[in-house]
Design a protein around this motif. Structure first.
Motif, PDB file in Angstrom:
ATOM      1  N   TRP A 211      23.403  65.030 -14.125  1.00 22.99           N
ATOM      2  CA  TRP A 211      23.837  65.872 -13.014  1.00 22.99           C
ATOM      3  C   TRP A 211      23.145  67.221 -13.203  1.00 22.99           C
ATOM      4  O   TRP A 211      23.085  67.731 -14.318  1.00 22.99           O
ATOM      5  N   HIS A 378      20.367  61.935 -11.084  1.00 29.93           N
ATOM      6  CA  HIS A 378      21.169  62.877 -10.273  1.00 29.93           C
ATOM      7  C   HIS A 378      21.028  62.538  -8.788  1.00 29.93           C
ATOM      8  O   HIS A 378      22.019  62.475  -8.062  1.00 29.93           O
ATOM      9  N   LYS A 381      22.582  59.005  -8.165  1.00 28.36           N
ATOM     10  CA  LYS A 381      23.959  58.845  -8.664  1.00 28.36           C
ATOM     11  C   LYS A 381      24.138  57.530  -9.429  1.00 28.36           C
ATOM     12  O   LYS A 381      25.003  56.715  -9.123  1.00 28.36           O
TER      13      LYS A 381
END
Ligand code: NAI
Ligand code: SOE
Length: 389
Positions: A211, A378, A381
């Protein structure tokens, strides 16, 4: 002793660190097989180039890296420019047969890094990378403890690189905030050091789930050519520009052998200055290190009596890796430029012995693959494999 004529390209923050380290080499390492000579310093800014030649001790200066790289007198090209220039300079240097030392990250992305790695291998020149932090005795000793089985089976790794130099939203939009010049943000600039240490101690990272976030999305456009870390207030204009890279990242990873790891980097972490740290827990003990106290390694052994179990502080000295080159008493301590000096010393040995540098451009490329896998994770996901081959 043979001389190595060094061309330093870039005279900013890290150019100064490299120059100090080169000056220390003959004093610290009398067995160094080659003697670096500070032949020429290059900076695109003429004023900086001239001052650097004088202050950092180079025989001459230039503003044109291309002519310097093709100068037959130059033996080693030392690349310390913003990241977008690493690739053209490294490839030009390889094609003229120069050995190359390059700062991290190797380039803006994994594909370019692979191309550079291929070029240096084809040219047969030596290639060293600026992941100096792992050269400090405490980190080398951590590896030694792991090798000796003192940590046992590694259960978990957590690494951080936190500092706060970018926390001021009025700090100008210097090159580290621009994708075209930096490639990525804190993940490439700082987290790569933590990734390097994780790979050095554990082996290859196999998959990541990550992330990233831009914490300060706009900054004043700089008015001066050069401003270190975006901190120079006089270099700040009124117009704002977009930050198109990350300021914070968190990465969950799996390393070879199924080791669980966590990495976090953040350049707006108020209060943290150069908190490059890691902790490893294993079946027989644990290790903890923090660069802000870089002459210390904390070790916990499960062989200790229950009442005495816990972290003990090992103060690095003559008995630890590279210790014989420094001071006869533990606790006198060494620092940043010595880590850079150890890296150069080993590169000069690699040139003479015709061995690989450690770390080298293959490491630089592999680390860029990990950065790219984290950025893709990121975006998409999901967990992403780090390496295709
Ligand atoms: P900086 O911004 O302080 O210095 C870069 C210098 O390169 C400036 O003087 C600039 O004028 C010069 N430059 C720009 N374009 C040029 C060109 N075309 N030809 C010649 N010179 C040019 O940057 P800093 O902090 O020194 O970073 C340089 C590199 O070192 C980066 O890749 C960075 O990631 C790396 N670095 C690594 C560190 C480490 O601990 N391993 C620490 C700090 C930086
Ligand atoms: C800025 O984040 C920086 O100078 C990095 O570029 C270096 O690699 C790191 O060692 C210190 O911080």
């Amino acid at each position: 002793m043979h001389k190595v004529n060094v061309a330093l390209i870039g005279s900013g923050f890290m150019g100064k660190a490299h120059s100090l380290a080169l000056s220390e080499l003959s004093v610290l390492f009398p067995d160094c097989p080659l003697q670096p000579h500070k032949y020429v310093v290059v900076d695109v800014n003429e004023e900086l180039a001239k001052t650097a030649a004088q202050n950092l001790g180079y025989e001459k200066w230039s503003t044109d890296w291309e002519s310097v790289v093709s100068d037959p007198q130059v033996t080693l090209v030392d690349i310390v420019t913003p990241n977008d220039l690493h690739k053209p300079i490294a490839i030009a240097a390889a094609r003229t047969g120069k050995h190359i030392f390059c700062e991290k990250p190797l380039s803006l992305n994994a594909q370019d890094s692979y191309q550079i790695y291929q070029e240096v291998e084809k040219a047969g020149v030596k290639h060293g990378m600026g992941f100096h932090y792992r050269k400090i005795p405490a980190i080398a000793y951590a590896k030694e403890l792991i090798r000796q089985g003192k940590v046992g089976e590694v259960f978990a790794f957590r690494g951080f690189y936190l500092n706060d130099w970018a926390k001021d939203p009025n700090g100008p939009l210097s090159w580290r905030f621009q994708k075209a010049k930096a490639g990525s943000g804190v993940i490439g600039d700082q987290c790569t050091h933590a990734i390097d240490i994780a790979r050095y101690l554990l082996g290859e990272l196999e998959q990541v789930c990550a992330w990233v976030k831009t914490l300060i999305p706009e900054r004043p456009l700089p008015t001066s050519v050069f401003d270190a870390l975006g901190r120079k207030t006089e270099g700040r204009g009124k117009e704002m520009g977009k930050v198109d890279v990350d300021d914070a990242c968190a990465i969950l990873f799996e390393a070879q052998g199924g080791i669980l790891g966590i990495l976090e980097a953040n350049r707006c972490a108020s209060g943290r200055k150069n908190y490059l740290s890691f902790e490893i827990n294993g079946s027989r003990g644990s290790i903890y290190f923090d660069w802000e106290r870089n002459n210390e390694l904390w070790y916990c052994s499960n062989d200790d009596r229950f009442e005495e179990h816990g972290y003990r502080r090992l103060l690095m000295g003559p008995g630890h890796p590279y210790g014989q080159y420094f001071w006869p008493i533990a606790g006198i301590n060494i620092g940043y430029t010595e880590a850079v000096a150890i890296n150069f010393y080993q590169m000069l040995q690699a040139i003479v012995n015709d061995t690989d540098c450690d770390p080298d451009f293959e490491d630089g490329w592999r680390i860029e693959e990990i950065v790219e896998a984290a950025l893709r994770s990121h975006e998409e996901k999901r967990w992403v494999l780090c390496h295709a081959v």
